[in-house]
Structure formats: C-alpha cells, structure tokens
Design a protein around this motif. Sequence first.
Motif, PDB file in Angstrom:
ATOM      1  N   PRO A 252      -1.740  -0.686  -9.373  1.00 48.87           N
ATOM      2  CA  PRO A 252      -2.415  -1.352  -8.263  1.00 48.87           C
ATOM      3  C   PRO A 252      -1.846  -1.003  -6.879  1.00 48.87           C
ATOM      4  O   PRO A 252      -2.530  -1.149  -5.873  1.00 48.87           O
ATOM      5  CB  PRO A 252      -2.196  -2.843  -8.557  1.00 48.87           C
ATOM      6  CG  PRO A 252      -1.842  -2.925  -9.989  1.00 48.87           C
ATOM      7  CD  PRO A 252      -1.114  -1.666 -10.288  1.00 48.87           C
ATOM      8  N   PHE A 253      -0.577  -0.542  -6.847  1.00 47.03           N
ATOM      9  CA  PHE A 253       0.027  -0.221  -5.564  1.00 47.03           C
ATOM     10  C   PHE A 253       0.451   1.234  -5.533  1.00 47.03           C
ATOM     11  O   PHE A 253       1.022   1.751  -6.495  1.00 47.03           O
ATOM     12  CB  PHE A 253       1.233  -1.135  -5.285  1.00 47.03           C
ATOM     13  CG  PHE A 253       0.849  -2.570  -5.065  1.00 47.03           C
ATOM     14  CD1 PHE A 253       0.441  -3.017  -3.817  1.00 47.03           C
ATOM     15  CD2 PHE A 253       0.857  -3.471  -6.116  1.00 47.03           C
ATOM     16  CE1 PHE A 253       0.066  -4.334  -3.616  1.00 47.03           C
ATOM     17  CE2 PHE A 253       0.486  -4.780  -5.933  1.00 47.03           C
ATOM     18  CZ  PHE A 253       0.089  -5.216  -4.676  1.00 47.03           C
ATOM     19  N   SER A 254       0.181   1.877  -4.417  1.00 44.45           N
ATOM     20  CA  SER A 254       0.512   3.286  -4.280  1.00 44.45           C
ATOM     21  C   SER A 254       2.016   3.486  -4.163  1.00 44.45           C
ATOM     22  O   SER A 254       2.777   2.551  -3.872  1.00 44.45           O
ATOM     23  CB  SER A 254      -0.171   3.860  -3.033  1.00 44.45           C
ATOM     24  OG  SER A 254       0.424   3.315  -1.856  1.00 44.45           O
ATOM     25  N   ARG A 255       2.426   4.713  -4.363  1.00 44.79           N
ATOM     26  CA  ARG A 255       3.842   5.047  -4.237  1.00 44.79           C
ATOM     27  C   ARG A 255       4.353   4.755  -2.819  1.00 44.79           C
ATOM     28  O   ARG A 255       5.465   4.272  -2.633  1.00 44.79           O
ATOM     29  CB  ARG A 255       4.059   6.523  -4.573  1.00 44.79           C
ATOM     30  CG  ARG A 255       5.527   6.946  -4.549  1.00 44.79           C
ATOM     31  CD  ARG A 255       5.700   8.401  -4.976  1.00 44.79           C
ATOM     32  NE  ARG A 255       7.111   8.749  -5.034  1.00 44.79           N
ATOM     33  CZ  ARG A 255       7.889   8.538  -6.082  1.00 44.79           C
ATOM     34  NH1 ARG A 255       7.395   7.957  -7.161  1.00 44.79           N
ATOM     35  NH2 ARG A 255       9.152   8.889  -6.060  1.00 44.79           N
ATOM     36  N   GLN A 256       3.513   5.023  -1.816  1.00 52.08           N
ATOM     37  CA  GLN A 256       3.938   4.758  -0.442  1.00 52.08           C
ATOM     38  C   GLN A 256       4.187   3.274  -0.225  1.00 52.08           C
ATOM     39  O   GLN A 256       5.179   2.893   0.411  1.00 52.08           O
ATOM     40  CB  GLN A 256       2.888   5.257   0.549  1.00 52.08           C
ATOM     41  CG  GLN A 256       3.369   5.120   2.003  1.00 52.08           C
ATOM     42  CD  GLN A 256       2.313   5.532   3.004  1.00 52.08           C
ATOM     43  OE1 GLN A 256       1.322   4.819   3.196  1.00 52.08           O
ATOM     44  NE2 GLN A 256       2.510   6.658   3.663  1.00 52.08           N
ATOM     45  N   SER A 257       3.292   2.429  -0.761  1.00 52.13           N
ATOM     46  CA  SER A 257       3.472   0.981  -0.603  1.00 52.13           C
ATOM     47  C   SER A 257       4.736   0.509  -1.302  1.00 52.13           C
ATOM     48  O   SER A 257       5.511  -0.285  -0.754  1.00 52.13           O
ATOM     49  CB  SER A 257       2.255   0.236  -1.159  1.00 52.13           C
ATOM     50  OG  SER A 257       1.097   0.515  -0.409  1.00 52.13           O
ATOM     51  N   ARG A 258       4.950   0.966  -2.531  1.00 57.01           N
ATOM     52  CA  ARG A 258       6.143   0.563  -3.274  1.00 57.01           C
ATOM     53  C   ARG A 258       7.413   1.027  -2.562  1.00 57.01           C
ATOM     54  O   ARG A 258       8.387   0.272  -2.430  1.00 57.01           O
ATOM     55  CB  ARG A 258       6.100   1.134  -4.699  1.00 57.01           C
ATOM     56  CG  ARG A 258       4.916   0.678  -5.521  1.00 57.01           C
ATOM     57  CD  ARG A 258       5.098   0.971  -7.000  1.00 57.01           C
ATOM     58  NE  ARG A 258       5.443   2.342  -7.282  1.00 57.01           N
ATOM     59  CZ  ARG A 258       4.577   3.319  -7.532  1.00 57.01           C
ATOM     60  NH1 ARG A 258       3.275   3.050  -7.500  1.00 57.01           N
ATOM     61  NH2 ARG A 258       4.980   4.541  -7.812  1.00 57.01           N
ATOM     62  N   SER A 259       7.382   2.253  -2.082  1.00 55.68           N
ATOM     63  CA  SER A 259       8.564   2.799  -1.403  1.00 55.68           C
ATOM     64  C   SER A 259       8.896   2.010  -0.149  1.00 55.68           C
ATOM     65  O   SER A 259      10.067   1.773   0.163  1.00 55.68           O
ATOM     66  CB  SER A 259       8.327   4.272  -1.047  1.00 55.68           C
ATOM     67  OG  SER A 259       8.182   5.058  -2.207  1.00 55.68           O
ATOM     68  N   LEU A 260       7.850   1.577   0.579  1.00 50.96           N
ATOM     69  CA  LEU A 260       8.079   0.804   1.799  1.00 50.96           C
ATOM     70  C   LEU A 260       8.787  -0.511   1.486  1.00 50.96           C
ATOM     71  O   LEU A 260       9.721  -0.924   2.188  1.00 50.96           O
ATOM     72  CB  LEU A 260       6.753   0.540   2.504  1.00 50.96           C
ATOM     73  CG  LEU A 260       6.840  -0.247   3.815  1.00 50.96           C
ATOM     74  CD1 LEU A 260       7.647   0.529   4.845  1.00 50.96           C
ATOM     75  CD2 LEU A 260       5.449  -0.551   4.350  1.00 50.96           C
ATOM     76  N   VAL A 261       8.353  -1.179   0.393  1.00 47.36           N
ATOM     77  CA  VAL A 261       9.009  -2.422  -0.004  1.00 47.36           C
ATOM     78  C   VAL A 261      10.463  -2.173  -0.356  1.00 47.36           C
ATOM     79  O   VAL A 261      11.374  -2.887   0.109  1.00 47.36           O
ATOM     80  CB  VAL A 261       8.285  -3.074  -1.198  1.00 47.36           C
ATOM     81  CG1 VAL A 261       9.044  -4.320  -1.661  1.00 47.36           C
ATOM     82  CG2 VAL A 261       6.859  -3.447  -0.831  1.00 47.36           C
ATOM     83  N   TYR A 262      10.721  -1.153  -1.170  1.00 48.53           N
ATOM     84  CA  TYR A 262      12.090  -0.861  -1.589  1.00 48.53           C
ATOM     85  C   TYR A 262      12.978  -0.537  -0.380  1.00 48.53           C
ATOM     86  O   TYR A 262      14.121  -0.991  -0.281  1.00 48.53           O
ATOM     87  CB  TYR A 262      12.118   0.325  -2.561  1.00 48.53           C
ATOM     88  CG  TYR A 262      11.314   0.123  -3.821  1.00 48.53           C
ATOM     89  CD1 TYR A 262      11.201  -1.133  -4.422  1.00 48.53           C
ATOM     90  CD2 TYR A 262      10.649   1.187  -4.428  1.00 48.53           C
ATOM     91  CE1 TYR A 262      10.454  -1.319  -5.575  1.00 48.53           C
ATOM     92  CE2 TYR A 262       9.901   1.012  -5.581  1.00 48.53           C
ATOM     93  CZ  TYR A 262       9.809  -0.236  -6.146  1.00 48.53           C
ATOM     94  OH  TYR A 262       9.073  -0.416  -7.291  1.00 48.53           O
ATOM     95  N   GLN A 263      12.442   0.240   0.552  1.00 48.57           N
ATOM     96  CA  GLN A 263      13.221   0.642   1.722  1.00 48.57           C
ATOM     97  C   GLN A 263      13.570  -0.559   2.595  1.00 48.57           C
ATOM     98  O   GLN A 263      14.712  -0.695   3.060  1.00 48.57           O
ATOM     99  CB  GLN A 263      12.444   1.684   2.529  1.00 48.57           C
ATOM    100  CG  GLN A 263      12.358   3.035   1.829  1.00 48.57           C
ATOM    101  CD  GLN A 263      11.217   3.904   2.355  1.00 48.57           C
ATOM    102  OE1 GLN A 263      10.401   3.465   3.180  1.00 48.57           O
ATOM    103  NE2 GLN A 263      11.133   5.132   1.867  1.00 48.57           N
ATOM    104  N   ARG A 264      12.589  -1.433   2.809  1.00 47.12           N
ATOM    105  CA  ARG A 264      12.862  -2.616   3.640  1.00 47.12           C
ATOM    106  C   ARG A 264      13.788  -3.587   2.918  1.00 47.12           C
ATOM    107  O   ARG A 264      14.642  -4.210   3.548  1.00 47.12           O
ATOM    108  CB  ARG A 264      11.552  -3.300   4.028  1.00 47.12           C
ATOM    109  CG  ARG A 264      10.805  -2.534   5.102  1.00 47.12           C
ATOM    110  CD  ARG A 264       9.598  -3.240   5.618  1.00 47.12           C
ATOM    111  NE  ARG A 264       9.036  -2.484   6.743  1.00 47.12           N
ATOM    112  CZ  ARG A 264       7.781  -2.527   7.133  1.00 47.12           C
ATOM    113  NH1 ARG A 264       6.931  -3.335   6.503  1.00 47.12           N
ATOM    114  NH2 ARG A 264       7.361  -1.806   8.151  1.00 47.12           N
TER     115      ARG A 264
END
Length: 486
Positions: A32-44
Amino acid sequence: NFPLVGNFRYILESIRPEISQYFIETNFSGVPFSRQSRSLVYQRAKKQLDTLPFGTQRNVYDVGYEWVNHSLNPKHPDPKSLRVTIGGPECQQKYNASILNISAMSYGSLSKNAVMALNKGAQMSSFAHNTGEGGLTEYHLKNGGDVIWQIGTGYFGARTLEGNFDEELFKEKAHNTNVKMIEIKLSQGAKPGHGGILPAAKVTEEISKIRNVPMGQDVNSPPAHSAFTTPTEMMEFVKKLRELSGAKPIGIKLCIGKRREFLAICKAMIKTGILPDYIAVDGTEGGTGAAPVEFSDSIGTPLNESLIFVHNALVGYNLRKDIKVICSGKIITGFDVVKNISIGADLCYSARGMMMAIGCIQALRCNANVCPTGVATQNPQLVKGLDIEDKAKRTASYHDGTVHSVAEIIGSMGLSSTTELRPWHRMRRTDFTEIKHYGEIYEFLKPGALLEDILPQGWDRAAKAASPDFFNHVEVEEKALVADEF
C-alpha cells in the motif's frame, strides 16, 4: 507430479513480498505504501537525511498529479503552534490536540511493546494515542501519553460478560487523567460494516482478561452497536458518555457509506441539541491487520469524497463551528496532512506511518501473528526484539519531523496556520492540458444550505430520505425519493 520443484514453488511464494519489495518495485510502485513513502518515515524517525537529490522523480504532467502553490510572501509558522482545541459547548475538559496523532490500533493487533513505544513517543512530543477498539490497557497508561479511548461495538474494556456496555466500568476508566477523549467507533475504512477481527492466535490469556472474551477462538466485534439503534439514540449515548466521563470530548468515528445515514445523524444532532465534539472520518484506503479482501478493496467511500461530504453536511446544517473533523487514510507526509486539512479536516490520524516509525517493514504479515519486527504479533520471541525506548524516540521524531514539514509547506504558501487552508489551495491536474483546484472540482456548501426550503442540487434526495428517528430511508410520495440513494 514434481515433488521437488513443486514444493520449491511454495517456498518462493512465501517470500514473494520480500523479493518484490527489495528487488522488483520502483520508488513509487510499492503498495500500500511506496518505497519513497516508507523511506521518508524511516529517515524522519531516525533523524537521518530526508532530502531528495536531483529533483522530483514524479511525472508532474500525469493526470492526477497534485500540488500547492507557493507565495512570494512566505511566512515562518512555529510547528509547536499547529494545534487544535477539541471540545464543544457542553465539553468541560477540552483537549488541545496536535494536527497529527496516532490512529486507532488495538493492543492485541499490536504487541505490548509496540503499544508502549507508541504511547511513550506520544508523551515525549505531546500528541495523542488512540487505543483502537481493543480496550484501554495498562500499556496505554504506563508511560503517561495522552490517550483517546475508542469504544467499539464489542465495548472491550467496558462490557458486561454478555457483551453489553457497562456504565460503571466505563466511568471508572474514563476518569483516568491520561484519557483525554472518548471515541465511539461505528465503522472503519478497511472493513466498514464488518466489525473487527482478532485472530485466535493473537488471543492470549492477558488479552482474554482485558477484553473479557473467551480464548481459543477469533474475536469478532459485532457489525453494529447494541447500546443504540437509531440516530437519536446515538446522540443520547454521546450525552451519556460525556456525563460518565466528566464532560470530556466525545467523538464519532466512521467510514461513509449511505449518505442519508450520516445526514440522519446530523438531523438527530439538531433534534436533540446533543453534538459530538468531533467526527473522525476514515477513508476506505485506511489500513487494518485483518479484513476480507472484498471489504478492503470494494466497500466504503474513499477519503477525499468522505471528508468533503462530512464537512459539507456539517456546514449545511450549521453544525461545523462546534464540531472538529479528524481524518485518516494513508496519512504519511506533511503534504498528506496539508491536502486533507485543505478540504475539510482540522487534524489527522496516522496508523501505518506510526507503525513504520517503530519498525514496520510492510511485510504484510499483520494477520498471521508472525510480524518479523514485533509490531503486529503476540509471539514473545518476536515481540522482545522491539526496543521500547528506541522506538519511542523514533515515534516522537517522525511526528515532529512531519509537523515541521507541515509548517514549512504552509509557510511557503504564505500562511501562518493550518486553519487558513482552503480547497482552492489544493491543485490537481485533471487532464493533460487542464488544471483545477478542489473548489472547482467539488461543490462546497454555504452555512445553513441544508436548512433551506430549496436544497442544493445533488443533496435533495439524500436529505429528504434522512430521519433522526431511524437509519432506514424515509417513505415519501415521490418514487424517486423512495429509492435507496447512493
């Protein structure tokens, strides 16, 4: 026929999600969530570099691309000022909420370590943690975070042995100082009209005691409430919870289905003079640990249409000024918050974003009790791998980073507060050569429009078919109005 190769195929199928996620999907193709979205959460969450090099990777000329326009007179709003006070005229313990909070996720669906990490993160950055319908537990209270206690159709944590609502038990728990708001759950986006599901594998002895349910079998919340059956009775239930809780904010959560049913609730508010303090709108794109595929894919109204409809209904009946609106459904980034507030929300919930902040890798194992990160499982060997202290910091960091992003976005638009956001701020490419703002795409009603003799076009049939006395459609003479509307 081929015992070796045939069984090897099943092994490959078992790791298909991992293979797809790590080796096949692009930055935007993951669901349901793109790699970019997941990466943004992890980074923040980890306070790592969250900027993008070399420009956008999106095709800004694709139909459906959305954006907001910046101003040549930008502002610099303080992220800490982006808060919303929830509480109508009858509420004596109003709550000053963050614009981003933890959406409903029950202990049972989530592990105790996950619940404690989320709650401690909420405490660290002063935002709210929704318990989900699984009940108020010691894990929601241990670290002192602000709690929204959700009361679902199973009344877990406030029920009799027969499964009915227990007033005294509710009153005792609702007066806890950590409990800031009470939320009546009617339905959720991922499985509206179905009720909750907690697989038997996740029902431990502890959960059985907390929820007052038997062990060894799936725990299914009933599709409907037993404490009320009509819109008017629902408002009386709101009043009862407000009195029992010491006049704390009382809200209603639902996914929009039949429009006349929500309009019936609005009419019941007018008839009784009893108003909830907020409405939480869940889009059908909302997440869940377990739901039938048909319900998640094909039942319920998506968030854009739901949110605009609820906002319009409340405005049309002159109720909006006293009722706040919370929205949920794939809220991940600061832009997600901004775009939804612009079309009717006051603040937002995030569930899966918060899950990813504490380690969720979108393994898609939530319903099988084998979550590898210890987030959505009751397996002790998996749960112990989730470090509460570390993940609490990440929850707080993700929240703070996202709210900071909201402040930067609205500042670039020349705004000082999210309360200034309007539908015309949200732009959308509707064709390869056509651009419209949401004020042009959707109709937004004027205050009191649904109280007039001549109703706005598109609202006539649903409004006339709605009654505060029951959820069924009103029988009228015109055949067109007898038909069950959308």
